[in-house]
Design an enzyme around this catalytic site. Structure first.
Site, short mmCIF file in Angstrom:
data_model
loop_
_atom_site.label_atom_id
_atom_site.label_comp_id
_atom_site.label_asym_id
_atom_site.label_seq_id
_atom_site.Cartn_x
_atom_site.Cartn_y
_atom_site.Cartn_z
N THR A 50 0.95 -1.44 -0.04
CA THR A 50 -0.02 -0.13 -0.17
C THR A 50 0.91 1.29 0.10
O THR A 50 0.24 2.48 -0.56
CB THR A 50 -0.80 0.06 1.29
OG1 THR A 50 -1.59 -1.28 1.34
CG2 THR A 50 -1.95 1.04 1.06
N TYR A 142 6.13 -11.33 5.08
CA TYR A 142 5.42 -10.83 4.24
C TYR A 142 4.75 -11.91 3.34
O TYR A 142 5.56 -12.08 2.22
CB TYR A 142 5.62 -9.64 3.88
CG TYR A 142 4.68 -8.87 3.22
CD1 TYR A 142 3.23 -9.30 3.15
CD2 TYR A 142 5.03 -7.70 2.27
CE1 TYR A 142 2.33 -8.28 2.63
CE2 TYR A 142 3.97 -6.95 1.72
CZ TYR A 142 2.96 -7.25 1.84
OH TYR A 142 1.58 -6.50 1.28
N LYS A 172 2.88 -11.72 8.27
CA LYS A 172 1.53 -10.99 7.55
C LYS A 172 0.89 -11.61 6.50
O LYS A 172 1.54 -12.11 5.52
CB LYS A 172 1.81 -9.53 7.23
CG LYS A 172 0.79 -8.81 6.43
CD LYS A 172 0.98 -7.52 5.88
CE LYS A 172 -0.38 -6.97 5.10
NZ LYS A 172 -0.05 -5.56 4.26
N ILE A 213 -2.58 -6.02 9.72
CA ILE A 213 -2.13 -4.97 9.23
C ILE A 213 -2.89 -4.80 7.77
O ILE A 213 -2.83 -5.73 6.91
CB ILE A 213 -0.55 -5.51 8.57
CG1 ILE A 213 0.12 -5.90 10.09
CG2 ILE A 213 0.21 -4.36 8.06
CD1 ILE A 213 1.60 -6.44 10.00
#
Length: 308
Positions: A50, A142, A172, A213
């Site tokens: 993002t 991630y 995440k 998150i």
């Protein structure tokens, strides 16, 4: 300075503003980060998807991170993205995050070469951990295989945890695959899982998850915080239903451009809507449509002072 604290709760992958000349705008970035912490975020994860992290150079990432800390943001609430295809670049970014005291680093797998083996990925992380060589290092994996083309298998997660239990702290999961999240939560003990979507926040918390998150935390952290703070209460399901419905509407638009567009709209600051190539900003009519739809269907409004 060693990392301190344990990350949990609602963490925003802070969107990165670009000035009229196309460079990263530190002033707006810091202002947004501070507002997010006031609006319900317990932590910040800059330089992920993002944040357009893969469109930022190493120097830009490090300078923006230093701007946050210099402005008074506690590094103990920071989990910057440091993963790149290049091991040496990942070492540089991760070492920098550790040096300024960040609580953790969020690390993509190396994502250029096709179908890397678990042995190859293990070697990458073993060398990263050895080269940084700091007791303050905490790595958060991630997992976003639909974007990176490379995921973290359960076997690899367990192997990394077994070899580096004090370093490999969590993951995440932005795969959107609840069955994968559920399996990690039940099969990998003492490991902090953060869904990448608030749609899974309550379900994750019930199984011992650490929080979320989420891209949408850039504009809706306060509602997510209600779920996190009250997940054992009788109101939890209603709070969760509200954030899930909001997420469904928000992700019907491009999330990176959409989050920046909403900030631009409510700050009355068009610069915020800019994105870096190859992305293109949302057309003005779509920005107005998105803001109106969220206001109508979710009673949504952002309140902050416009950037001067």
């Amino acid at each position: 300075m060693a990392a301190t604290g344990q990350l949990e709760g609602v963490i925003a992958p802070v969107v990165t503003p670009f000035g009229e000349d196309g460079t990263a705008d530190a002033k707006r970035f810091v202002e947004q980060a501070q507002w997010l912490l006031e609006d319900g975020c317990t932590g910040l994860a800059p330089f992920g998807t993002t944040s357009e992290g893969n469109s930022l150079g190493l120097d830009e990432r490090m300078e923006l991170l230093e701007e946050l800390v210099d402005a008074g943001v506690d590094p103990a609430v920071l989990m910057p993205g440091t993963g790149t295809c290049s091991l040496s670049d990942t070492i540089t970014l991760t070492q920098h995050a550790v040096d300024i005291g960040c609580a953790g680093a969020l690390v993509l797998p190396p994502f250029y070469y096709p179908n890397p083996t678990d042995d190859g990925l293990f070697r990458y992380f073993a060398e990263l951990i050895e080269e940084v060589g700091d007791d303050g290092l905490a790595l958060y994996l991630y997992h976003i295989p639909q974007m990176s083309g490379v995921g973290y298998s359960i076997d690899l997660i367990q192997r990394l945890r077994g070899e580096f239990p004090e370093v490999v702290a969590g993951l995440k999961d932005s795969s959107g695959d609840w069955s994968n999240m559920e399996r990690i939560l039940t099969e990998v003990p003492d490991f902090d899982l953060f869904p990448g979507s608030e749609s899974y926040l309550l379900a994750g918390l019930k199984l011992g998850g650490a929080g979320v998150i989420s891209a949408v935390a850039n504009v809706n952290a306060r509602a997510m915080r209600r779920v996190f703070d009250n997940f054992e209460s009788e109101d939890a399901e209603a709070f969760q239903a509200s954030v899930t419905a909001f997420r469904k509407t928000a992700q019907s638009y491009p999330l990176v451009q959409g989050m920046k567009a909403l900030i631009a709209h409510y700050r009355n600051d068009p610069v915020w809507a800019d994105v870096r190539a190859p992305l293109l900003p949302m057309p003005e009519n779509e920005i107005r449509e998105m803001a109106a739809r969220l206001a109508r269907d979710h009673d949504f409004v952002l309140r902050f002072t416009a950037t001067t």
